[in-house]
Design an enzyme around this catalytic site. Structure first.
Site, PDB file in Angstrom:
ATOM      1  N   ASP A  30       1.608   4.304   9.214  1.00 28.38           N
ATOM      2  CA  ASP A  30       2.242   2.813   9.512  1.00 28.38           C
ATOM      3  C   ASP A  30       0.915   2.113   9.877  1.00 28.38           C
ATOM      4  OD1 ASP A  30       4.132   0.853   9.802  1.00 28.38           O
ATOM      5  OD2 ASP A  30       4.746   1.374  11.851  1.00 28.38           O
ATOM      6  N   GLY A  31       1.398   0.641   9.194  1.00 27.82           N
ATOM      7  CA  GLY A  31       0.282  -0.438   9.560  1.00 27.82           C
ATOM      8  C   GLY A  31      -0.273  -0.842   8.093  1.00 27.82           C
ATOM      9  N   ASN A  32       0.056  -0.481   7.100  1.00 28.77           N
ATOM     10  CA  ASN A  32      -0.435  -1.085   5.861  1.00 28.77           C
ATOM     11  C   ASN A  32      -0.356  -2.532   5.854  1.00 28.77           C
ATOM     12  OD1 ASN A  32      -0.997   1.754   5.264  1.00 28.77           O
ATOM     13  ND2 ASN A  32       0.605   1.808   3.756  1.00 28.77           N
ATOM     14  N   HIS A  47      -1.191  -0.916   1.156  1.00 27.61           N
ATOM     15  CA  HIS A  47      -0.638   0.305   0.646  1.00 27.61           C
ATOM     16  C   HIS A  47      -1.722   0.912  -0.387  1.00 27.61           C
ATOM     17  CE1 HIS A  47       3.036  -0.998   2.458  1.00 27.61           C
ATOM     18  NE2 HIS A  47       3.454  -1.553   1.601  1.00 27.61           N
ATOM     19  N   THR A  76      14.502   5.467   3.786  1.00 29.17           N
ATOM     20  CA  THR A  76      15.767   4.931   3.217  1.00 29.17           C
ATOM     21  C   THR A  76      15.800   3.529   3.739  1.00 29.17           C
ATOM     22  OG1 THR A  76      17.032   5.868   5.154  1.00 29.17           O
ATOM     23  CG2 THR A  76      17.095   6.895   3.066  1.00 29.17           C
ATOM     24  N   TRP A  79      14.022   0.407   1.644  1.00 24.15           N
ATOM     25  CA  TRP A  79      14.651  -0.438   0.477  1.00 24.15           C
ATOM     26  C   TRP A  79      14.870  -1.777   0.648  1.00 24.15           C
ATOM     27  CZ3 TRP A  79      13.882   2.445  -4.363  1.00 24.15           C
ATOM     28  CH2 TRP A  79      13.919   3.431  -4.178  1.00 24.15           C
ATOM     29  N   LEU A 141      -2.672  24.576   1.780  1.00 23.64           N
ATOM     30  CA  LEU A 141      -1.896  23.750   2.589  1.00 23.64           C
ATOM     31  C   LEU A 141      -0.484  23.329   1.633  1.00 23.64           C
ATOM     32  CD1 LEU A 141      -1.785  21.590   5.013  1.00 23.64           C
ATOM     33  CD2 LEU A 141      -2.942  19.909   3.129  1.00 23.64           C
ATOM     34  N   ARG A 198       1.663   8.926  15.007  1.00 25.41           N
ATOM     35  CA  ARG A 198       2.113   7.623  14.213  1.00 25.41           C
ATOM     36  C   ARG A 198       1.064   6.712  14.455  1.00 25.41           C
ATOM     37  NH1 ARG A 198       7.791   4.730  13.630  1.00 25.41           N
ATOM     38  NH2 ARG A 198       7.132   2.891  12.383  1.00 25.41           N
ATOM     39  N   GLU A 217       4.975  17.449  20.148  1.00 21.59           N
ATOM     40  CA  GLU A 217       3.975  16.773  20.986  1.00 21.59           C
ATOM     41  C   GLU A 217       3.881  15.396  19.993  1.00 21.59           C
ATOM     42  OE1 GLU A 217       2.963  17.357  23.973  1.00 21.59           O
ATOM     43  OE2 GLU A 217       3.873  19.205  24.219  1.00 21.59           O
TER      44      GLU A 217
HETATM   45  C1  IPE Z   1       8.425   4.048   8.671  1.00 17.17           C
HETATM   46  O1  IPE Z   1       7.599   2.892   9.040  1.00 17.17           O
HETATM   47  C2  IPE Z   1       8.531   4.490   7.433  1.00 17.17           C
HETATM   48  C3  IPE Z   1       7.349   5.056   6.762  1.00 17.17           C
HETATM   49  C4  IPE Z   1       6.020   5.158   7.506  1.00 17.17           C
HETATM   50  C5  IPE Z   1       7.329   5.423   5.481  1.00 17.17           C
HETATM   51  P1  IPE Z   1       8.056   1.362   8.893  1.00 17.17           P
HETATM   52  O2  IPE Z   1       7.125   0.355   9.095  1.00 17.17           O
HETATM   53  O3  IPE Z   1       9.191   1.222   7.781  1.00 17.17           O
HETATM   54  O4  IPE Z   1       8.993   1.690  10.343  1.00 17.17           O
HETATM   55  P2  IPE Z   1       9.752   0.294  10.916  1.00 17.17           P
HETATM   56  O5  IPE Z   1      10.878  -0.144  10.270  1.00 17.17           O
HETATM   57  O6  IPE Z   1       8.856  -0.480  11.466  1.00 17.17           O
HETATM   58  O7  IPE Z   1      10.410   1.099  12.329  1.00 17.17           O
HETATM   59  C1  IPE Z   2       3.503   1.754   6.378  1.00 13.41           C
HETATM   60  O1  IPE Z   2       2.870   0.621   6.387  1.00 13.41           O
HETATM   61  C2  IPE Z   2       3.730   2.204   4.829  1.00 13.41           C
HETATM   62  C3  IPE Z   2       5.161   2.292   4.486  1.00 13.41           C
HETATM   63  C4  IPE Z   2       6.086   2.182   5.269  1.00 13.41           C
HETATM   64  C5  IPE Z   2       5.554   2.260   2.988  1.00 13.41           C
HETATM   65  P1  IPE Z   2       3.870  -0.645   6.642  1.00 13.41           P
HETATM   66  O2  IPE Z   2       4.050  -1.243   5.136  1.00 13.41           O
HETATM   67  O3  IPE Z   2       5.119  -0.437   7.378  1.00 13.41           O
HETATM   68  O4  IPE Z   2       2.779  -1.680   7.432  1.00 13.41           O
HETATM   69  P2  IPE Z   2       3.425  -2.721   8.607  1.00 13.41           P
HETATM   70  O5  IPE Z   2       4.123  -1.824   9.663  1.00 13.41           O
HETATM   71  O6  IPE Z   2       4.218  -3.799   8.067  1.00 13.41           O
HETATM   72  O7  IPE Z   2       1.935  -3.234   9.029  1.00 13.41           O
HETATM   73 MG    MG Z   3       5.566  -0.324   9.292  1.00 18.29          MG
END
Ligand code: IPE
Ligand code: IPE
Ligand code: MG
Length: 255
Positions: A30-32, A47, A76, A79, A141, A198, A217
């Site tokens: 998460d965080g891209n 991304h 899901t 989308w 792996l 995460r 964990e």
């Molecule tokens: C969860 O991340 C899904 C993936 C990492 C692919 P999200 O960024 O979509 O999650 P929420 O919506 O902030 O909880």
């Molecule tokens: C995770 O990064 C990648 C995917 C969910 C595909 P995000 O795109 O959710 O990045 P933030 O959370 O908006 O920073």
């Molecule tokens: Mg996110």
């Protein structure tokens, strides 16, 4: 300086206990989007840069002898993002798989997926199938991409399969046990993850592996996914190794 940095990286990996490597690590990458914003760029830039973290962490996991690495790549719920972002993600998936098949084979890595793969665009599905097919005999792996994945969906699909078996009188509801449930999840045949990471400082599951994480964990890192490197991964594993997994028992019982 470069040499020093290299040394510290090596040392961190060396402090990991090879006897206590998790068999299965799951990661919510998460965080891209926020990373891209921090760099004054559009979300898709984040991304694209997340791919190099995938490469590094996969390599680190393979080197350590982790058996299963499950990466949450698209939920899901994703989308519901702007159309162009979804399209960019699907395209990135195709391009990345095409580019990486050779590396996966060279490193004996077996590609797999969990999620509703039929629900992906044809091009993404095809690239994925090709990647899975060409790496299926690799014995190292197992790299599992969670795509169009929802933990609730997975549970619902499992319930439907089992209900069908009950209707067919293959099994009675009284006979049903946890093993039957596990055998009908996407993750059938895999151990539950011992460690779930995460990134990006969010503290939630976002519909990931709901059944499987019962005794996992959790490790939350403030690092945005495109900045998450091997050292961060080693730190997560070291943290995991410092914990006492009691499974309901007392500490004394474990001595
Ligand atoms: C969860 O991340 C899904 C993936 C990492 C692919 P999200 O960024 O979509 O999650 P929420 O919506 O902030 O909880
Ligand atoms: C995770 O990064 C990648 C995917 C969910 C595909 P995000 O795109 O959710 O990045 P933030 O959370 O908006 O920073
Ligand atoms: Mg996110």
């Amino acid at each position: 300086m470069q040499k020093l940095l290299h040394m510290s990286k090596k040392n961190l990996a060396e402090t990991i206990d090879p006897e206590k490597i998790p068999r299965h690590i799951a990661i919510i990458m998460d965080g891209n989007g926020r990373w891209a914003k921090m760099h004054g760029k559009a979300r898709v830039f984040g991304h694209n840069n997340g791919v190099k973290s995938v490469r590094q962490i996969t390599e680190a996991a393979a080197e350590l002898g982790v058996e299963f690495l499950t990466l949450y790549a698209f939920s899901t719920e994703n989308w519901n993002r702007p159309k162009f972002e979804v399209e960019a993600l699907m395209l990135l998936l195709v391009e990345t798989i095409k580019k990486e098949i050779e590396v996966l084979n060279k490193n004996n890595i077996c590609l797999r997926t969990i999620g509703n793969i039929e629900g992906l665009p044809t091009l993404s599905r095809r690239a994925l199938m090709k990647g899975i097919e060409s790496t299926k005999n690799n014995t190292g792996l197992k790299l599992i991409l969670a795509l169009n994945y929802s933990g609730r969906d997975e549970i619902l699909t499992m319930v439907r399969k089992i209900a069908q078996k009950i209707e067919n009188k293959e099994i009675t509801s009284a006979q049903l046990n946890e093993t039957d449930i596990e055998a009908n999840l996407y993750t059938a045949g895999m151990p539950a993850p011992e460690l779930l990471i995460r990134t990006s400082g969010e503290y939630r599951l976002s519909n990931f592996l709901l059944w499987q994480v019962a005794y996992t964990e959790f490790y939350f890192s403030p690092i945005m996914w495109p900045d998450f490197n091997k050292d961060h991964f080693y730190e997560a594993i070291l943290d995991y190794q410092s914990r006492e997994r009691r499974f309901g028992k007392t500490s004394e019982q474990l001595q």
